[in-house]
Design a protein around this motif. Structure first.
Motif, PDB file in Angstrom:
ATOM      1  N   VAL A  39       0.661  -1.188   0.142  1.00 60.39           N
ATOM      2  CA  VAL A  39      -0.036  -0.084   0.001  1.00 60.39           C
ATOM      3  C   VAL A  39       0.960   1.099   0.254  1.00 60.39           C
ATOM      4  N   LEU A  40       0.563   2.118  -0.679  1.00 62.65           N
ATOM      5  CA  LEU A  40       1.389   3.267  -0.944  1.00 62.65           C
ATOM      6  C   LEU A  40       0.896   4.408   0.128  1.00 62.65           C
ATOM      7  N   ALA A  41       1.598   5.209   0.734  1.00 61.07           N
ATOM      8  CA  ALA A  41       1.035   5.943   1.825  1.00 61.07           C
ATOM      9  C   ALA A  41       1.669   7.435   2.019  1.00 61.07           C
ATOM     10  N   ASP A  42       0.977   8.294   2.114  1.00 55.86           N
ATOM     11  CA  ASP A  42       1.535   9.698   2.105  1.00 55.86           C
ATOM     12  C   ASP A  42       1.350  10.318   3.583  1.00 55.86           C
ATOM     13  N   VAL A  43       2.239  10.571   4.463  1.00 50.43           N
ATOM     14  CA  VAL A  43       1.886  10.991   5.775  1.00 50.43           C
ATOM     15  C   VAL A  43       2.456  12.491   5.805  1.00 50.43           C
ATOM     16  N   TRP A  44       1.652  13.444   6.236  1.00 51.32           N
ATOM     17  CA  TRP A  44       2.400  14.756   6.475  1.00 51.32           C
ATOM     18  C   TRP A  44       1.408  15.413   7.428  1.00 51.32           C
ATOM     19  N   ARG A  45       2.145  16.536   7.938  1.00 51.11           N
ATOM     20  CA  ARG A  45       1.620  17.389   9.020  1.00 51.11           C
ATOM     21  C   ARG A  45       0.837  18.653   8.257  1.00 51.11           C
ATOM     22  N   ARG A  46      -0.379  19.045   8.962  1.00 54.51           N
ATOM     23  CA  ARG A  46      -0.888  20.099   8.530  1.00 54.51           C
ATOM     24  C   ARG A  46      -1.179  20.963   9.784  1.00 54.51           C
ATOM     25  N   PRO A  47      -1.870  22.106   9.729  1.00 53.20           N
ATOM     26  CA  PRO A  47      -2.283  23.035  10.801  1.00 53.20           C
ATOM     27  C   PRO A  47      -3.396  22.681  11.388  1.00 53.20           C
ATOM     28  N   GLY A  48      -3.719  23.187  12.653  1.00 52.24           N
ATOM     29  CA  GLY A  48      -5.009  22.701  13.207  1.00 52.24           C
ATOM     30  C   GLY A  48      -5.196  21.583  13.868  1.00 52.24           C
ATOM     31  N   GLU A  49      -6.407  21.220  14.571  1.00 50.67           N
ATOM     32  CA  GLU A  49      -6.928  20.078  14.936  1.00 50.67           C
ATOM     33  C   GLU A  49      -6.596  18.943  14.027  1.00 50.67           C
ATOM     34  N   PHE A  50      -6.306  17.839  14.455  1.00 51.62           N
ATOM     35  CA  PHE A  50      -6.131  16.511  13.894  1.00 51.62           C
ATOM     36  C   PHE A  50      -5.064  16.949  12.806  1.00 51.62           C
ATOM     37  N   ALA A  51      -3.769  17.222  13.230  1.00 51.83           N
ATOM     38  CA  ALA A  51      -2.905  17.939  12.404  1.00 51.83           C
ATOM     39  C   ALA A  51      -2.019  16.821  11.531  1.00 51.83           C
ATOM     40  N   LEU A  52      -2.248  15.557  11.738  1.00 50.91           N
ATOM     41  CA  LEU A  52      -1.432  14.548  10.955  1.00 50.91           C
ATOM     42  C   LEU A  52      -2.509  13.994   9.907  1.00 50.91           C
ATOM     43  N   SER A  53      -2.061  13.985   8.711  1.00 51.95           N
ATOM     44  CA  SER A  53      -2.716  13.671   7.557  1.00 51.95           C
ATOM     45  C   SER A  53      -2.222  12.399   6.906  1.00 51.95           C
ATOM     46  N   ILE A  54      -3.078  11.305   6.652  1.00 56.96           N
ATOM     47  CA  ILE A  54      -2.485  10.047   5.915  1.00 56.96           C
ATOM     48  C   ILE A  54      -3.474   9.812   4.835  1.00 56.96           C
ATOM     49  N   ASP A  55      -2.942   9.456   3.739  1.00 60.29           N
ATOM     50  CA  ASP A  55      -3.394   9.136   2.647  1.00 60.29           C
ATOM     51  C   ASP A  55      -2.917   7.589   2.258  1.00 60.29           C
ATOM     52  N   CYS A  56      -3.899   6.673   2.004  1.00 64.96           N
ATOM     53  CA  CYS A  56      -3.573   5.261   1.519  1.00 64.96           C
ATOM     54  C   CYS A  56      -3.936   5.078   0.370  1.00 64.96           C
ATOM     55  N   TYR A  57      -3.013   4.562  -0.569  1.00 64.86           N
ATOM     56  CA  TYR A  57      -3.604   4.352  -1.955  1.00 64.86           C
ATOM     57  C   TYR A  57      -3.426   3.042  -2.082  1.00 64.86           C
ATOM     58  N   GLY A  58      -4.645   2.542  -2.820  1.00 60.66           N
ATOM     59  CA  GLY A  58      -4.948   0.866  -3.001  1.00 60.66           C
ATOM     60  C   GLY A  58      -4.644   0.095  -1.817  1.00 60.66           C
ATOM     61  N   PRO A  59      -5.578   0.400  -1.140  1.00 61.08           N
ATOM     62  CA  PRO A  59      -5.740  -0.335   0.447  1.00 61.08           C
ATOM     63  C   PRO A  59      -6.217  -1.763   0.139  1.00 61.08           C
ATOM     64  N   PRO A  60      -6.064  -2.496   0.885  1.00 62.64           N
ATOM     65  CA  PRO A  60      -6.420  -4.112   0.740  1.00 62.64           C
ATOM     66  C   PRO A  60      -7.944  -4.086   0.311  1.00 62.64           C
ATOM     67  N   VAL A  61      -8.295  -5.085  -0.849  1.00 58.21           N
ATOM     68  CA  VAL A  61      -9.579  -5.143  -1.029  1.00 58.21           C
ATOM     69  C   VAL A  61     -10.223  -6.167   0.112  1.00 58.21           C
ATOM     70  N   GLY A  62     -11.390  -5.838   0.554  1.00 61.54           N
ATOM     71  CA  GLY A  62     -12.122  -6.571   1.336  1.00 61.54           C
ATOM     72  C   GLY A  62     -12.043  -6.056   3.073  1.00 61.54           C
ATOM     73  N   LEU A  63     -11.002  -5.248   2.913  1.00 60.27           N
ATOM     74  CA  LEU A  63     -10.917  -4.891   4.348  1.00 60.27           C
ATOM     75  C   LEU A  63     -11.712  -3.439   4.486  1.00 60.27           C
ATOM     76  N   ALA A  64     -12.622  -3.553   5.371  1.00 63.67           N
ATOM     77  CA  ALA A  64     -13.342  -2.199   5.779  1.00 63.67           C
ATOM     78  C   ALA A  64     -12.633  -1.027   6.171  1.00 63.67           C
ATOM     79  N   GLU A  65     -13.057  -0.124   5.654  1.00 63.06           N
ATOM     80  CA  GLU A  65     -12.151   1.149   6.098  1.00 63.06           C
ATOM     81  C   GLU A  65     -12.063   1.580   7.744  1.00 63.06           C
ATOM     82  N   HIS A  66     -13.279   1.403   8.094  1.00 62.12           N
ATOM     83  CA  HIS A  66     -13.456   1.648   9.442  1.00 62.12           C
ATOM     84  C   HIS A  66     -12.952   0.645  10.364  1.00 62.12           C
ATOM     85  N   THR A  67     -12.854  -0.701   9.950  1.00 59.88           N
ATOM     86  CA  THR A  67     -12.182  -1.409  10.779  1.00 59.88           C
ATOM     87  C   THR A  67     -10.687  -1.237  10.605  1.00 59.88           C
TER      88      THR A  67
END
Length: 160
Positions: free
Chosen positions: A46-74
């Motif tokens: 899985v490709l991922a991008d992690v970076w800091r942003r301003p404000g609350e919840f300051a850390l952003s994570i993008d996951c590209y091509g997550p596993p098929v069949g795995l629910a995002e909430h889980t």
């Protein structure tokens, strides 16, 4: 089209720690975006991008091509538990102020945050529960039409 998961975390953590927790949560190798030759990625990575942003919840994570069949909430609940931090993900209303808040104990609840666009990116502030006690969450709002009704609190496994 490759699926994209975008999450936000309520703390600024060390990126190495986040990539390791992501790999454990997704059950797959996680490779930082731009760090490797795309033709030489590990199978199932899985490709991922992690970076800091301003404000609350300051850390952003993008996951590209997550596993098929795995629910995002889980997956985000597993990440929240591993990091010991609260995480945000998009809900189903397409309301930019409304998100799902996932706690380290696995509970998922709808929340609202004020959103401000800045030169440094989107800034989130003023977290509050999505509740029928709030005038903006009652009646005509998209909140009541969501799978995540105002005032709902669900375990992540039920939410998946």
């Amino acid at each position: 089209m490759t699926e994209l998961w975008n999450w936000k975390v309520d703390d600024d953590l060390v990126r190495v720690e986040v990539y390791q927790a992501l790999a454990e949560s997704l059950g797959r190798p996680v490779v930082p975006l731009g760090a490797h030759d795309p033709g030489r990625l590990p199978v199932g990575a899985v490709l991922a991008d992690v970076w800091r942003r301003p404000g609350e919840f300051a850390l952003s994570i993008d996951c590209y091509g997550p596993p098929v069949g795995l629910a995002e909430h889980t997956a985000v609940a597993a990440l929240s538990r591993r990091l010991g931090r609260r995480c945000l993900l998009a809900d189903d209303t397409y309301d930019g102020t409304r998100h799902l808040l996932v706690s380290p104990d696995g509970t998922v609840r709808p929340v609202h945050l004020d959103v401000e666009e800045t030169e440094d990116g989107e800034v989130l502030r003023n977290e509050r529960l999505c509740s029928t006690a709030e005038p903006d969450c009652r009646g005509w709002s998209q909140c009541g039409q969501s799978r995540w009704a105002p005032d709902s609190v669900l375990p992540a496994l039920v939410a998946a």
